[in-house]
Motif scaffolding. Sequence first.
Motif, PDB file in Angstrom:
ATOM      1  N   UNK A   1       5.889  18.338  25.871  1.00 35.58           N
ATOM      2  CA  UNK A   1       5.605  18.631  27.279  1.00 35.58           C
ATOM      3  C   UNK A   1       4.941  17.401  27.894  1.00 35.58           C
TER       4      UNK A   1
ATOM      5  N   UNK B   1      11.505   6.584  19.907  1.00 38.67           N
ATOM      6  CA  UNK B   1      10.107   7.040  19.921  1.00 38.67           C
ATOM      7  C   UNK B   1       9.680   7.318  21.368  1.00 38.67           C
ATOM      8  N   UNK B   2       9.499   8.584  21.740  1.00 43.35           N
ATOM      9  CA  UNK B   2       9.007   8.878  23.095  1.00 43.35           C
ATOM     10  C   UNK B   2       7.589   8.330  23.286  1.00 43.35           C
TER      11      UNK B   2
ATOM     12  N   UNK C   1      -1.240   6.244  18.981  1.00 43.96           N
ATOM     13  CA  UNK C   1      -1.413   5.684  20.330  1.00 43.96           C
ATOM     14  C   UNK C   1      -0.768   4.298  20.466  1.00 43.96           C
TER      15      UNK C   1
ATOM     16  N   UNK D   1       2.308   1.791  19.893  1.00 45.69           N
ATOM     17  CA  UNK D   1       3.742   1.802  19.591  1.00 45.69           C
ATOM     18  C   UNK D   1       4.041   1.039  18.305  1.00 45.69           C
TER      19      UNK D   1
ATOM     20  N   UNK E   1       3.166   3.097  15.308  1.00 49.06           N
ATOM     21  CA  UNK E   1       4.068   4.256  15.256  1.00 49.06           C
ATOM     22  C   UNK E   1       5.439   3.831  14.730  1.00 49.06           C
TER      23      UNK E   1
ATOM     24  N   UNK F   1       8.702  10.775  15.428  1.00 46.36           N
ATOM     25  CA  UNK F   1       7.506  10.025  15.785  1.00 46.36           C
ATOM     26  C   UNK F   1       7.388   9.904  17.300  1.00 46.36           C
ATOM     27  N   UNK F   2       6.165  10.019  17.813  1.00 46.46           N
ATOM     28  CA  UNK F   2       5.926   9.764  19.232  1.00 46.46           C
ATOM     29  C   UNK F   2       4.704   8.862  19.371  1.00 46.46           C
ATOM     30  N   UNK F   3       4.575   8.279  20.573  1.00 47.84           N
ATOM     31  CA  UNK F   3       3.354   7.569  20.944  1.00 47.84           C
ATOM     32  C   UNK F   3       2.602   8.479  21.907  1.00 47.84           C
ATOM     33  N   UNK F   4       1.341   8.789  21.622  1.00 46.26           N
ATOM     34  CA  UNK F   4       0.538   9.617  22.524  1.00 46.26           C
ATOM     35  C   UNK F   4      -0.932   9.316  22.307  1.00 46.26           C
ATOM     36  N   UNK F   5      -1.733   9.713  23.297  1.00 45.52           N
ATOM     37  CA  UNK F   5      -3.179   9.505  23.265  1.00 45.52           C
ATOM     38  C   UNK F   5      -3.834  10.818  22.839  1.00 45.52           C
TER      39      UNK F   5
ATOM     40  N   UNK G   1      -4.754  13.318  25.459  1.00 44.05           N
ATOM     41  CA  UNK G   1      -3.764  14.030  26.286  1.00 44.05           C
ATOM     42  C   UNK G   1      -2.582  14.436  25.414  1.00 44.05           C
ATOM     43  N   UNK G   2      -2.718  15.574  24.785  1.00 37.41           N
ATOM     44  CA  UNK G   2      -1.718  16.040  23.813  1.00 37.41           C
ATOM     45  C   UNK G   2      -0.442  16.514  24.531  1.00 37.41           C
ATOM     46  N   UNK G   3       0.728  15.999  24.146  1.00 36.74           N
ATOM     47  CA  UNK G   3       1.960  16.353  24.862  1.00 36.74           C
ATOM     48  C   UNK G   3       2.829  17.384  24.138  1.00 36.74           C
TER      49      UNK G   3
END
Lengths: 70, 314
Positions: free
Chosen positions: A22, A54-55, B82, B84, B87, B98-102, B105-107
């Motif tokens: 999301x 990778x999103x 966090x 890239x 990751x 795999x994703x890049x996120x902080x 702020x969980x997506x």
Amino acid sequence: MTTPDTKAGTTKVDPKLLEILVCPVTKGPLDYDAAAQELISKQAGLAYPIRNGIPIMLADEARALDADGK
Amino acid sequence: MTGPVDIFDRNLLRQRRSRVAPDFAAHDFLFREIAERLAERTADVRRDFDTALDWGGRTGLYADAAQRLAPGKIGRLVHSEISFDLARDGRQAHGNPTIVADEEALPFAEHSFDLVVSAGTLHAVNDVPGALAQIQRALKPNGLFLGALLGGETLHELRTAWLAAEAEIEGGASPRVAPFAELADAAALLQRAGFALPVADLDPICVTYEHPLKLMHDLRGMGETNIRRDRRRTPTRRDTLFRTAEIYTERFAGPDNRIPATFEIFFLTGWAPDASQPKPLRPGSADSRLADALETFEQATGDAANPHPSKDQG
């Protein structure tokens, strides 16, 4: 761990991953634009890029949508 | 731990981690150890996890540890980080989604995971209660959160040496080492985030080095140097740096002349609430008397205790 990507598939985003992602800002739904390799959050007006499969779910790295939502 | 805080520069953290990515494997021992301890704890849980998230997992060291130490426990493991660069390197190694996120702020949609693991990353998050609440919501009912957080007396030797050297040479001290949570805070935070059956325990990792500069080199290599917003922006003076190393050695070196570096790891365990979990009963809902079970005399509230009960009261 049971579904490792094949070597050829390492640049494709995992479809099951898209089902649970999301928008990190609004927690609202995302639309997948396969051609542009972007995840669109209409509510936030942001397009999150997908690089090498990778999103990148960071608002800082997202493209702001224009008035038409493009 | 009250009120909103914004002490850590998360963008700087991302830059630091990306910068160290090419050589991260040479300095990842601390996070490898943390990932292994978390994998052992995963193996100890008497259930399997169809879907799991390694939340803020650098190069995804937990994936490797879980495969070796908790084989077959996890169906599908998603890796988030966090930076890239870290990751991407992780994905090349483990091949998981795999994703890049902080971590702020969980997506992920609500109820996405049976297990969320956080291996040594929450100490650099500004809003820890908020981050934990987001994890709790991403878990399915009765899903498990397993976290490891650097806290307490972590790097106290380095902190002491910096303070003393800066005071001595520059006549003042600047903030060098992150403020860490205490164990009691950690347990309270889990409860505040809505976790059921919260547990926090301490498992220290003590490392020794030949020289304090080698410790500093390692901290840089793992991307764990200062990201405080109030950090000093001018380069550290060489004389201060060398005096810090001297004081560190003078005060802390062991008989073999090696210096210790303490890392205190708080392990956090909490479950997303579910009706199947044991819960305390409502006060006053008991249907038998405690006094009867104990075969003793029940004293009414407010009455003064009788120090010499007569026999017929028994």
